[in-house]
Design a protein around this motif. Structure first.
Motif, PDB file in Angstrom:
ATOM      1  N   SER A  52      47.713  78.066  90.814  1.00  0.00           N
ATOM      2  CA  SER A  52      46.460  77.431  91.228  1.00  0.00           C
ATOM      3  C   SER A  52      46.310  77.337  92.748  1.00  0.00           C
ATOM      4  O   SER A  52      45.313  76.796  93.226  1.00  0.00           O
ATOM      5  CB  SER A  52      46.350  76.033  90.605  1.00  0.00           C
ATOM      6  OG  SER A  52      47.448  75.235  90.995  1.00  0.00           O
ATOM      7  N   HIS A  53      47.271  77.866  93.497  1.00  0.00           N
ATOM      8  CA  HIS A  53      47.190  77.747  94.956  1.00  0.00           C
ATOM      9  C   HIS A  53      47.383  79.046  95.738  1.00  0.00           C
ATOM     10  O   HIS A  53      46.814  79.196  96.818  1.00  0.00           O
ATOM     11  CB  HIS A  53      48.188  76.699  95.457  1.00  0.00           C
ATOM     12  CG  HIS A  53      47.793  75.314  95.090  1.00  0.00           C
ATOM     13  ND1 HIS A  53      48.043  74.791  93.847  1.00  0.00           N
ATOM     14  CD2 HIS A  53      47.120  74.364  95.771  1.00  0.00           C
ATOM     15  CE1 HIS A  53      47.551  73.564  93.783  1.00  0.00           C
ATOM     16  NE2 HIS A  53      46.986  73.283  94.938  1.00  0.00           N
ATOM     17  N   ALA A  54      48.189  79.952  95.223  1.00  0.00           N
ATOM     18  CA  ALA A  54      48.397  81.221  95.947  1.00  0.00           C
ATOM     19  C   ALA A  54      47.119  82.052  95.843  1.00  0.00           C
ATOM     20  O   ALA A  54      46.604  82.274  94.743  1.00  0.00           O
ATOM     21  CB  ALA A  54      49.578  81.979  95.350  1.00  0.00           C
ATOM     22  N   LYS A  75      38.180  64.653  95.675  1.00  0.00           N
ATOM     23  CA  LYS A  75      39.502  64.212  96.132  1.00  0.00           C
ATOM     24  C   LYS A  75      40.548  65.317  96.195  1.00  0.00           C
ATOM     25  O   LYS A  75      41.647  65.102  96.713  1.00  0.00           O
ATOM     26  CB  LYS A  75      40.015  63.077  95.227  1.00  0.00           C
ATOM     27  CG  LYS A  75      39.210  61.814  95.380  1.00  0.00           C
ATOM     28  CD  LYS A  75      39.786  60.693  94.563  1.00  0.00           C
ATOM     29  CE  LYS A  75      38.963  59.427  94.804  1.00  0.00           C
ATOM     30  NZ  LYS A  75      39.429  58.305  93.990  1.00  0.00           N
ATOM     31  N   HIS A  76      40.239  66.479  95.654  1.00  0.00           N
ATOM     32  CA  HIS A  76      41.237  67.550  95.598  1.00  0.00           C
ATOM     33  C   HIS A  76      40.512  68.884  95.550  1.00  0.00           C
ATOM     34  O   HIS A  76      39.871  69.209  94.549  1.00  0.00           O
ATOM     35  CB  HIS A  76      42.104  67.334  94.348  1.00  0.00           C
ATOM     36  CG  HIS A  76      43.267  68.274  94.246  1.00  0.00           C
ATOM     37  ND1 HIS A  76      44.013  68.377  93.099  1.00  0.00           N
ATOM     38  CD2 HIS A  76      43.823  69.141  95.138  1.00  0.00           C
ATOM     39  CE1 HIS A  76      44.966  69.277  93.287  1.00  0.00           C
ATOM     40  NE2 HIS A  76      44.871  69.746  94.520  1.00  0.00           N
ATOM     41  N   TYR A  77      40.655  69.653  96.605  1.00  0.00           N
ATOM     42  CA  TYR A  77      39.921  70.913  96.664  1.00  0.00           C
ATOM     43  C   TYR A  77      40.542  71.867  97.686  1.00  0.00           C
ATOM     44  O   TYR A  77      41.384  71.473  98.489  1.00  0.00           O
ATOM     45  CB  TYR A  77      38.448  70.661  97.009  1.00  0.00           C
ATOM     46  CG  TYR A  77      38.211  70.086  98.385  1.00  0.00           C
ATOM     47  CD1 TYR A  77      38.419  68.736  98.655  1.00  0.00           C
ATOM     48  CD2 TYR A  77      37.778  70.896  99.431  1.00  0.00           C
ATOM     49  CE1 TYR A  77      38.199  68.206  99.919  1.00  0.00           C
ATOM     50  CE2 TYR A  77      37.544  70.379 100.700  1.00  0.00           C
ATOM     51  CZ  TYR A  77      37.761  69.028 100.930  1.00  0.00           C
ATOM     52  OH  TYR A  77      37.548  68.510 102.180  1.00  0.00           O
ATOM     53  N   LEU A 124      45.594  68.727  99.312  1.00  0.00           N
ATOM     54  CA  LEU A 124      46.764  67.954  98.862  1.00  0.00           C
ATOM     55  C   LEU A 124      48.062  68.768  98.829  1.00  0.00           C
ATOM     56  O   LEU A 124      49.140  68.197  98.956  1.00  0.00           O
ATOM     57  CB  LEU A 124      46.520  67.382  97.456  1.00  0.00           C
ATOM     58  CG  LEU A 124      45.401  66.369  97.304  1.00  0.00           C
ATOM     59  CD1 LEU A 124      45.366  65.864  95.861  1.00  0.00           C
ATOM     60  CD2 LEU A 124      45.562  65.207  98.273  1.00  0.00           C
ATOM     61  N   HIS A 125      47.956  70.076  98.644  1.00  0.00           N
ATOM     62  CA  HIS A 125      49.163  70.876  98.425  1.00  0.00           C
ATOM     63  C   HIS A 125      49.402  71.935  99.495  1.00  0.00           C
ATOM     64  O   HIS A 125      49.995  72.983  99.229  1.00  0.00           O
ATOM     65  CB  HIS A 125      49.105  71.507  97.031  1.00  0.00           C
ATOM     66  CG  HIS A 125      49.002  70.482  95.950  1.00  0.00           C
ATOM     67  ND1 HIS A 125      47.873  70.315  95.182  1.00  0.00           N
ATOM     68  CD2 HIS A 125      49.880  69.534  95.554  1.00  0.00           C
ATOM     69  CE1 HIS A 125      48.074  69.322  94.333  1.00  0.00           C
ATOM     70  NE2 HIS A 125      49.274  68.836  94.534  1.00  0.00           N
ATOM     71  N   ASP A 126      48.906  71.686 100.682  1.00  0.00           N
ATOM     72  CA  ASP A 126      49.263  72.472 101.861  1.00  0.00           C
ATOM     73  C   ASP A 126      48.772  73.928 101.854  1.00  0.00           C
ATOM     74  O   ASP A 126      47.872  74.272 101.108  1.00  0.00           O
ATOM     75  CB  ASP A 126      50.782  72.413 102.104  1.00  0.00           C
ATOM     76  CG  ASP A 126      51.274  70.984 102.224  1.00  0.00           C
ATOM     77  OD1 ASP A 126      50.588  70.176 102.883  1.00  0.00           O
ATOM     78  OD2 ASP A 126      52.331  70.670 101.655  1.00  0.00           O
TER      79      ASP A 126
HETATM   80 FE   FE2 Z   1      45.914  71.498  95.157  1.00  0.00          FE
END
Ligand code: FE2
Length: 134
Positions: A52-54, A75-77, A124-126
């Motif tokens: 979900s991030h790469a 809040k998360h995007y 949130l996840h850099d």
């Molecule tokens: Fe995230």
């Protein structure tokens, strides 16, 4: 007292060495110079979040599309995509807002490049990276 000082010095030196080793192992070869980012091969503290991030890159006739398969909510995007060279030159970038439906951006890349990087930043996840070529 000297033994205690020696112990503290030894501990500090050992800690510094450990941090350098950790930094070296985190900075894998599939990341651009002087930029730290997580990747599918190096998920670090975000283990399990690569899908979900790469960023996913597709290419057609010189047009690059970057997609991060991540939800978009207040809040998360995904905040931003960037395309950079190995030397850190920015070839394109796109800023997203929580109200955007998807984190998808497109770029026209001129010329041939053996090593480019798509960056995707989650609030949130850099920062995440995927290497590609055109
Ligand atoms: Fe995230």
């Amino acid at each position: 007292m000297n033994n205690r000082r020696d112990f503290m010095k030894t501990s500090l030196v050992a800690s510094a060495g450990l941090m350098a080793a950790v930094s070296t192992s985190i900075a894998s070869s599939n990341t651009p110079k002087n930029i730290f980012a997580y990747s599918t091969a190096n998920q670090g503290r975000w283990e399990g979040k690569a899908a979900s991030h790469a960023p996913i890159i597709t290419s057609e006739k010189g047009k690059i599309t970057v997609e991060t398969q991540h939800g978009m909510a207040e809040k998360h995007y995904i905040v931003k995509h960037s395309i950079i060279t190995e030397e850190g030159e920015v070839l394109g970038e796109n800023v997203f807002f929580p109200s955007d439906k998807q984190a998808i951006s497109s770029y026209e890349i001129k010329g041939k490049h053996t090593k480019l990087y798509a960056l995707s930043f989650c609030n949130l996840h850099d920062l995440w990276v995927t290497e590609f070529s055109v």
